[in-house]
Scaffold this motif. Structure first.
Motif, PDB file in Angstrom:
ATOM      1  N   GLU A   1       0.476  -1.292  -0.052  1.00  0.00           N
ATOM      2  CA  GLU A   1      -0.164  -0.058   0.167  1.00  0.00           C
ATOM      3  C   GLU A   1       0.599   1.475  -0.165  1.00  0.00           C
ATOM      4  OE1 GLU A   1      -3.060   0.034  -0.448  1.00  0.00           O
ATOM      5  OE2 GLU A   1      -3.637  -2.160  -0.490  1.00  0.00           O
TER       6      GLU A   1
ATOM      7  N   VAL B   1       2.426   3.124   2.464  1.00  0.00           N
ATOM      8  CA  VAL B   1       2.097   3.395   3.365  1.00  0.00           C
ATOM      9  C   VAL B   1       3.261   3.430   4.620  1.00  0.00           C
ATOM     10  CG1 VAL B   1      -0.068   4.109   3.059  1.00  0.00           C
ATOM     11  CG2 VAL B   1       0.972   2.053   4.746  1.00  0.00           C
ATOM     12  N   SER B   2       3.646   4.563   5.510  1.00  0.00           N
ATOM     13  CA  SER B   2       4.879   4.035   6.527  1.00  0.00           C
ATOM     14  C   SER B   2       3.958   3.357   7.836  1.00  0.00           C
ATOM     15  CB  SER B   2       5.167   5.640   6.422  1.00  0.00           C
ATOM     16  OG  SER B   2       4.014   5.884   7.295  1.00  0.00           O
TER      17      SER B   2
ATOM     18  N   HIS C   1       2.627  10.459  13.536  1.00  0.00           N
ATOM     19  CA  HIS C   1       1.684  10.035  12.437  1.00  0.00           C
ATOM     20  C   HIS C   1       0.895  10.107  12.950  1.00  0.00           C
ATOM     21  CE1 HIS C   1       5.002   7.631  10.910  1.00  0.00           C
ATOM     22  NE2 HIS C   1       3.531   6.993   9.609  1.00  0.00           N
TER      23      HIS C   1
ATOM     24  N   THR D   1       0.054  12.539   8.472  1.00  0.00           N
ATOM     25  CA  THR D   1       1.393  12.726   8.807  1.00  0.00           C
ATOM     26  C   THR D   1       2.083  13.873   8.828  1.00  0.00           C
ATOM     27  OG1 THR D   1       2.811  12.670   6.643  1.00  0.00           O
ATOM     28  CG2 THR D   1       2.035  10.413   7.959  1.00  0.00           C
TER      29      THR D   1
END
Length: 488
Positions: free
Chosen positions: A49, A51-52, A117, A131
């Motif tokens: 995806e 994402v972090s 986040h 973020t």
């Protein structure tokens, strides 16, 4: 498409994303996993995806957050088990924001909590994630992001150089029509960021602290209400172990000297009354602070009351919050039950006289440097701060900001809601007037003061100024009766 819509909303607001609800800035739905999801599977989802971080959800509610940093530090670096459930290494009960939260407030929350986040929720259910990078990209030139740049400064000289940009930016906030309480929060966020960065730099030079500690902001910094000309008010609360660890007090003395000096260079002047952590009197163990609080409340002599006023507006800026929570608990329990102490605070609140004449007209200085002006801080802002503090302490309320204290005191029934709302309106107007006054002085290269010439104001502002002072005078009269101020 959603990213284009978010950009369009920012453009439509004149490029100012600060007032935009974070829910409108989301570019994708939340990527979620359950707490029992294996770490390896969660990592694969993050990769797929792009994402972090993942939101960990159970029964439709956010129960944790799992980031790539968790993966590196808690699994890869230490040889952890990738088949273990995400719940074993996630951050439980993370800070979240409602979809209606302004980007301004979300940014300050990230800075204050040190998180990168923020899950965005609606009615408790996750919608997406913002973020630090998202918010920085949206308005990277905005004044509110000065604190973020300071938090990454490589040395104390850079902290000072960046902080020099703060005063000229006040005019920009005034031009935008930014609410005065928000201006105060941005100035405070800048001071907080400078403090944290200076502490980190000092620790890097001096070595790790020998015990836990908490650096606390006092007074207007604690309340989130720093002004353009505010000086330092701070203290250190040390773990009780500092009394038994060799060299601990010398370490914290050196730490405090570096930070207070750095803040002075960054435009936050040293306190004329020496209420700073560099002064040993304001650098104590938690047990010592508890004893000091008991002395202040139990024997409210003039100097004790003066010191308690500053210290009882207290907020953790960096370090172990359990230490400040411990001292605050002592402070609230002691002050709530001390009628004598509260009466002394009431007397001080009534000593700050609004500049009103016999017929409730405005009274200006008749001679001296500030001839034909009146002091809106001494005559208006300061007494409201005092009144709000008194009502909060009388009810044992932990709120620190002036507006927060008035709201909480009204909810607790210690002040009539109408009176609280009137005082809140008065201080909002007076602070807004102060920032406008300071913005003009900054633009003209003048020294900053709080002395305003009423003749320079429009008819409506003069009317509002008189109304604000009358509200404050009425509140003082009520306090004088309640605490028998004239009989002390």
């Amino acid at each position: 498409i959603r990213q284009d819509l978010a950009s369009a909303r920012v453009a439509a607001s004149g490029g100012d994303a600060l007032g935009t609800p974070v829910g409108e800035l989301l570019t994708r739905d939340a990527v979620t996993v359950g707490p029992d999801t294996p770490i390896r599977e969660a990592a694969q989802i993050m990769t797929r995806e792009r994402v972090s971080a993942l939101v960990v959800v159970e029964a439709g509610r956010v129960v944790g957050i799992f980031t790539d940093r968790d993966l590196r530090a808690k699994v890869v670096a230490v040889g952890g088990n990738p088949e273990a459930p995400v719940a074993t290494i996630m951050t439980p009960d993370p800070v979240t924001v409602d979809a209606h939260t302004r980007a301004f407030d979300a940014t300050l929350l990230q800075m204050d909590r040190g998180v990168h986040h923020l899950p965005v929720c609606q009615d408790g259910a996750p919608m997406g994630m913002v973020t630090t990078s998202d918010l920085l990209r949206l308005a990277q030139a905005d004044p509110v992001y000065l604190a973020a740049r300071i938090s990454r400064a490589p040395d104390a000289d850079t902290v000072a150089r960046l902080a020099e940009r703060l005063l000229p930016l006040i005019g920009e906030f005034v031009r935008r029509g930014t609410a005065p309480q928000d201006i105060g929060r941005v100035i405070t966020a800048t001071a907080d960021a400078a403090t944290r960065r200076l502490l980190a730099l000092a620790e890097a030079d001096l070595g790790p602290p020998p015990t836990d500690y908490c650096w606390v902001g006092l007074g207007s910094q604690a309340r989130g209400e720093l002004g353009a000309s505010s000086d330092q008010d701070n203290a250190l609360i040390l773990d009780d172990a500092a009394d038994t660890v060799p060299g601990a007090h010398d370490y914290f003395a050196a730490l405090a000297d570096r930070v207070c000096d750095g803040l002075d260079r960054a435009g936050f002047p040293r306190c004329p009354g020496d209420v700073m952590a560099s002064n040993p009197q304001w650098r104590r163990t938690a047990s010592d602070w508890e004893r000091r609080v008991r002395d202040w409340v139990g024997a409210p002599e003039p100097k004790a009351v003066l010191n308690s006023q500053v210290f009882f507006d207290i907020r953790a800026v960096h370090g172990s919050e359990r230490l400040v929570d411990r001292v605050r608990c002592e402070m609230l329990s002691r002050s709530r039950g001390s009628r004598r102490f509260l009466a002394h605070l009431a007397r001080i609140a009534c000593d700050w006289q609004p500049p009103l004449g016999f017929f409730r007209g405005l009274v200006v200085a008749s001679r001296g440097e500030y001839r034909n002006t009146l002091d809106i801080k001494a005559g208006g802002i300061a007494p409201v701060v005092q009144i709000a503090r008194l009502h909060a302490l009388s009810a044992g309320l932990s709120e620190v900001s002036t507006l927060g204290r008035l709201e909480a005191a009204a909810a607790a029934g210690v002040i009539a809601r109408t009176d609280a709302e009137n005082l809140a309106g008065a201080i909002r107007f007076l602070r807004g007037l102060a920032y406008r006054h300071h913005a003009r002085q900054i633009a003209e290269g003048l020294d900053l003061d709080n002395h305003v010439d009423p003749s320079s104001l429009g008819t409506m502002d003069r009317h509002r100024l008189r109304a604000a002072f009358r509200i404050i005078a009425a509140a003082q009269s009520a306090l004088a009766i309640q605490y028998r101020v004239g009989q002390m």
